[in-house]
Design an enzyme around this catalytic site. Structure first.
Site, PDB file in Angstrom:
ATOM      1  N   HIS A   1      33.640  16.443  27.218  1.00  0.00           N
ATOM      2  CA  HIS A   1      33.444  16.320  27.031  1.00  0.00           C
ATOM      3  C   HIS A   1      31.916  17.404  28.406  1.00  0.00           C
ATOM      4  CE1 HIS A   1      33.489  12.631  23.919  1.00  0.00           C
ATOM      5  NE2 HIS A   1      32.920  13.856  23.836  1.00  0.00           N
TER       6      HIS A   1
ATOM      7  N   SER B   1      37.682  10.276  22.569  1.00  0.00           N
ATOM      8  CA  SER B   1      37.212   8.827  22.635  1.00  0.00           C
ATOM      9  C   SER B   1      37.820   7.813  21.716  1.00  0.00           C
ATOM     10  CB  SER B   1      35.755   9.127  21.714  1.00  0.00           C
ATOM     11  OG  SER B   1      34.890   9.915  22.925  1.00  0.00           O
TER      12      SER B   1
ATOM     13  N   ARG C   1      38.618  21.197  19.202  1.00  0.00           N
ATOM     14  CA  ARG C   1      39.646  21.233  19.907  1.00  0.00           C
ATOM     15  C   ARG C   1      41.431  21.627  19.689  1.00  0.00           C
ATOM     16  NH1 ARG C   1      38.583  14.882  21.092  1.00  0.00           N
ATOM     17  NH2 ARG C   1      37.299  15.189  18.297  1.00  0.00           N
TER      18      ARG C   1
ATOM     19  N   LYS D   1      29.423   3.754  12.360  1.00  0.00           N
ATOM     20  CA  LYS D   1      29.947   3.889  13.240  1.00  0.00           C
ATOM     21  C   LYS D   1      29.897   2.764  13.672  1.00  0.00           C
ATOM     22  CE  LYS D   1      31.395   8.276  14.764  1.00  0.00           C
ATOM     23  NZ  LYS D   1      31.692   9.380  15.218  1.00  0.00           N
TER      24      LYS D   1
HETATM   25  P1  ADP Z   1      31.776  12.816  16.806  1.00  0.00           P
HETATM   26  O1  ADP Z   1      30.725  11.887  17.331  1.00  0.00           O
HETATM   27  O2  ADP Z   1      31.640  14.114  15.685  1.00  0.00           O
HETATM   28  O3  ADP Z   1      33.269  11.980  17.104  1.00  0.00           O
HETATM   29  P2  ADP Z   1      32.608  13.026  19.861  1.00  0.00           P
HETATM   30  O4  ADP Z   1      31.327  11.657  19.927  1.00  0.00           O
HETATM   31  O5  ADP Z   1      33.545  12.321  19.984  1.00  0.00           O
HETATM   32  O6  ADP Z   1      32.568  13.299  17.828  1.00  0.00           O
HETATM   33  O7  ADP Z   1      32.630  14.435  20.492  1.00  0.00           O
HETATM   34  C1  ADP Z   1      30.466  15.354  19.979  1.00  0.00           C
HETATM   35  C2  ADP Z   1      31.631  16.852  20.513  1.00  0.00           C
HETATM   36  O8  ADP Z   1      32.280  16.882  21.544  1.00  0.00           O
HETATM   37  C3  ADP Z   1      31.557  17.577  19.181  1.00  0.00           C
HETATM   38  O9  ADP Z   1      31.699  19.176  19.253  1.00  0.00           O
HETATM   39  C4  ADP Z   1      33.293  16.936  20.005  1.00  0.00           C
HETATM   40  O10 ADP Z   1      34.246  18.255  18.763  1.00  0.00           O
HETATM   41  C5  ADP Z   1      33.664  17.623  20.791  1.00  0.00           C
HETATM   42  N1  ADP Z   1      34.427  16.870  21.710  1.00  0.00           N
HETATM   43  C6  ADP Z   1      35.201  15.615  21.792  1.00  0.00           C
HETATM   44  N2  ADP Z   1      35.616  16.081  22.683  1.00  0.00           N
HETATM   45  C7  ADP Z   1      36.155  17.078  23.512  1.00  0.00           C
HETATM   46  C8  ADP Z   1      37.552  17.078  24.016  1.00  0.00           C
HETATM   47  N3  ADP Z   1      38.681  16.544  24.695  1.00  0.00           N
HETATM   48  N4  ADP Z   1      37.407  19.058  24.422  1.00  0.00           N
HETATM   49  C9  ADP Z   1      35.962  19.522  24.019  1.00  0.00           C
HETATM   50  N5  ADP Z   1      35.285  19.310  22.939  1.00  0.00           N
HETATM   51  C10 ADP Z   1      35.509  17.638  22.956  1.00  0.00           C
END
Ligand code: ADP
Length: 160
Positions: A17, A128, A90, A41
């Site tokens: 992130h 995550s 990703r 969630k």
């Molecule tokens: P969500 O709530 O959709 O599960 P997250 O909160 O995990 O998404 O992540 C927020 C954003 O960051 C999303 O666009 C997700 O695709 C992106 N993201 C999560 N992990 C990574 C990573 N390792 N590298 C790049 N982008 C990421």
């Protein structure tokens, strides 16, 4: 003035992130990181905890701010007068999900443009949910999250 939002759960924030935030902050004038308070969630960290972590992690980035959203993201963006939405990708699986999400947001508000940013290769397997699982077994999460998040994870699972 190009202002973009980067919404997500950030439960917890990872190095993946932060990589997107840092790179996006180099492209756009202002980045608003939006912590989604997703009612469906079950989150490990409260929205307030996620907000505080992200604020501390981005405090040295002048053009980055953080907010919590407990409504539909398109409604939040309208209120903030932001038309650009950044999502990190990703791989193909993320892309197919993100593509559909962007179509849905477009249907709700045609003025919103979703911009996909591919992750840097070293972050392509950071997720995550994996990190929460690993931390629940006291696994080593350094190298996946910044030290303050590793510390918060340790504290969280000690409480449980
Ligand atoms: P969500 O709530 O959709 O599960 P997250 O909160 O995990 O998404 O992540 C927020 C954003 O960051 C999303 O666009 C997700 O695709 C992106 N993201 C999560 N992990 C990574 C990573 N390792 N590298 C790049 N982008 C990421």
């Amino acid at each position: 003035m190009l202002k973009a939002a980067f919404p997500g759960s950030f439960d917890p924030p990872t190095l993946g992130h932060l990589n997107i935030i840092q790179r996006a902050a180099g492209i756009f004038d202002e980045i608003l990181v939006v912590v989604a308070e997703n009612r469906q969630k079950k989150n490990l960290f409260s929205a307030t905890e996620r907000l505080a972590m992200l604020q501390e992690l981005t405090e040295n980035q002048e053009n980055v701010s953080v907010a919590v959203c407990d409504t539909l993201i398109v409604d939040f963006l309208q209120k903030e007068d932001i038309k650009l939405l950044i999502r990190g990708v990703r791989g193909l699986e993320d892309f197919s999900f993100e593509f559909e999400l962007s179509m849905m947001n477009k249907a709700l508000d045609p003025d919103i443009e979703t911009i996909f940013m591919t992750c840097d290769p070293q972050y392509s397997v950071l997720r995550s949910s994996f990190i929460r699982e690993l931390a629940s077994f006291q696994g080593n999460v350094s190298g996946m999250v910044p030290p303050l998040v590793a510390q918060a994870l340790r504290a969280k699972f000690l409480q449980k």
